[in-house]
Design an enzyme around this catalytic site. Structure first.
Site, PDB file in Angstrom:
ATOM      1  CG  ASN A   1       9.831 -11.603  10.571  1.00  0.00           C
ATOM      2  OD1 ASN A   1      11.077 -13.215  11.836  1.00  0.00           O
ATOM      3  ND2 ASN A   1       9.564 -12.198  10.227  1.00  0.00           N
TER       4      ASN A   1
ATOM      5  CE  LYS B   1       2.549 -15.890   6.365  1.00  0.00           C
ATOM      6  NZ  LYS B   1       2.713 -16.584   4.844  1.00  0.00           N
TER       7      LYS B   1
ATOM      8  CB  VAL C   1       7.680  -7.246   8.293  1.00  0.00           C
ATOM      9  CG1 VAL C   1       8.497  -5.392   8.296  1.00  0.00           C
ATOM     10  CG2 VAL C   1       6.433  -7.025   8.291  1.00  0.00           C
TER      11      VAL C   1
ATOM     12  CE  LYS D   1      15.623 -13.097  22.867  1.00  0.00           C
ATOM     13  NZ  LYS D   1      15.272 -14.326  22.958  1.00  0.00           N
TER      14      LYS D   1
ATOM     15  CE1 TYR E   1      -3.993  -2.153  10.022  1.00  0.00           C
ATOM     16  CE2 TYR E   1      -6.465  -2.008  11.623  1.00  0.00           C
ATOM     17  CZ  TYR E   1      -5.249  -1.868  11.375  1.00  0.00           C
ATOM     18  OH  TYR E   1      -4.892  -0.079  11.016  1.00  0.00           O
TER      19      TYR E   1
ATOM     20  CB  THR F   1      -0.728   0.121   1.022  1.00  0.00           C
ATOM     21  OG1 THR F   1      -0.650   0.097   1.964  1.00  0.00           O
ATOM     22  CG2 THR F   1      -2.178  -1.676   1.115  1.00  0.00           C
TER      23      THR F   1
END
Length: 432
Positions: free
Chosen positions: A206, A198, A166, A212, A252, A144
């Site tokens: 991810n 997803k 991502v 982290k 969403y 988008t």
């Protein structure tokens, strides 16, 4: 060059807005509003061949447009691509110069990753952080988002643009992650519901893994949709929501809810430094004119002289915040010590019917100022309401006021006027 009357922007208290952002929590986010405007209000190819006899004339008065009253002398930093109306084609140039960015000492310069950075909100965040002198990397798969929203920074030594989804892992060194990647308008997120979930889950997983490993601070853009069709009004951060988990909007709503769960899981289990921004309806320049949202729908219909469509009886309410207020809030939250969810939105509530009338008035005002003749007055027509469309939506922003010292400054009217001018320019250059 002919002098153009400057347009003053007044905030909710009647004071002129000359800059956005503030110096707070050890992070200076203040930039002059006219510099920002020069990046989004002037169309990148406002010079039309019908205005210039030959290419050498591009640096003359011909490139002056109505937007000069907003940009105040920053024309030198515009690309001067040429639009050919007769063949509906465009000759691109690169930017003649990048806008000046702050020169920060290495200790103050942050490496900032923005997922979804070519989207509507992401591109405004990119502009702000670039002007402030930080190193910005944008990750976007352009589902988008659009390259044109950030193309004016491509080639700058502080900027990097990476085409990446991502859902797949990504490795980089960074100090802060703004995780904005996810389609946010109903037609886009319902287009491929599984992909939307997803993106919310795998993408967040991810990026939290990256935070982290690099010990970066992580901010996720959540949404007021986590409250569903609320039974509590206005909505505070303590409210758990009233969501249909199997409806057409669930991909969403529930995607963002699980992304928040994941974010706090990483905080508790791995000590990741997290921030959660629950964003309420936001509008502004660079919003996709065809993404099915109420603000863009109304403005485009009114500018084209088409009747404005209201779904339902027009009594449902929404609260709209201008994009600069949102960016102020996101930057303040990222650099503050507040790790609880924070609503970022504008408490001024409108019924959709009232809002349609306001948009019509502002479009007519801008057209009158620019000498545009209308054939007739645009009518407002009513159609059936979509499934699971919330009836009320208004944020309780007490936490943002107390923790971040943040509150919206832009009136809906001032923000709408900028957005009308932006879309009007886009139509003039042939891209809407």
């Amino acid at each position: 060059m002919a002098s153009v009357p400057q347009i003053k922007t007044l905030d909710k208290n009647g004071n002129e807005i000359t800059s956005v952002g503030f110096n707070r929590f050890g992070f200076d986010s203040e930039v002059p509003i006219d510099v920002l405007r020069s990046l989004y209000l002037r169309p990148h190819y406002s010079v039309s061949t019908s205005d210039v006899k030959n290419v050498d004339d591009l640096d003359t008065d011909a490139q002056e447009s109505q937007h000069a009253r907003f940009t105040r002398g920053h024309e030198a930093y515009q690309s001067k691509s040429i639009y050919h109306p007769d063949t509906n084609s465009i000759s691109y140039t690169t930017l003649s110069r990048f806008p000046p960015v702050k020169l920060l000492p290495p200790s103050a310069r942050k490496r900032i990753l923005i997922t979804g950075g070519a989207g509507f909100v992401g591109s405004h965040l990119v502009d702000r952080l670039m002007l402030l002198g930080h190193e910005v990397t944008v990750l976007d798969n352009f589902f988008t988002g659009s390259k044109t929203t950030v193309s004016h920074w491509i080639g700058h030594p502080n900027f990097e643009m990476v085409r990446h989804d991502v859902v797949e892992p990504f490795m980089i060194e960074c100090d802060q992650i703004y995780h904005l990647a996810c389609p946010a308008s109903p037609p886009h997120y319902q287009f491929n519901a599984v992909k939307t979930i997803k993106t919310s889950f795998m993408g967040t997983l991810n990026m939290l893994g990256l935070a982290k490993r690099t010990k970066a601070r992580f901010l996720i853009s959540s949404t007021s949709e986590v409250y569903g069709d609320p039974e509590v009004h206005p909505q505070t951060e303590e409210y758990w929501g009233h969501v249909n988990p199997i409806g057409p909007r669930a991909c969403y709503d529930e995607g963002k809810r699980v992304a928040e769960t994941l974010t706090y899981g990483f905080q508790r289990q791995d000590g990741v430094d997290v921030r959660v921004a629950r964003i309420f309806n936001t509008y502004g320049p660079r919003m996709n004119p065809y993404d099915g949202r109420v603000v863009s729908n109304f403005i485009v219909q009114a500018l084209k002289g088409e009747d404005m469509t209201v779904y339902g009886d027009g009594k449902q309410t929404r609260s709209f915040q201008y994009v600069h207020d949102l960016i102020d809030g996101l930057i303040a939250l990222m650099n503050s010590d507040e790790s609880r969810p924070v609503n970022i939105g504008n408490g001024d509530e409108f019924t959709i019917g009232e809002f349609a009338e306001l948009v019509r008035d502002i479009v007519e005002k801008v057209q009158d100022e620019d000498g545009v003749k209308r054939n007739r007055r645009v009518e407002i027509v009513y159609k059936p309401i979509p499934t699971d469309d919330p009836q009320k939506r208004r944020p309780d922003t007490t936490r943002a006021k107390e923790s971040l010292k943040w509150q919206p400054r832009w009136t809906v009217r001032m923000g709408l006027e900028e957005m009308v001018r932006y879309y009007k320019a886009k139509m003039a250059e042939g891209s809407i």
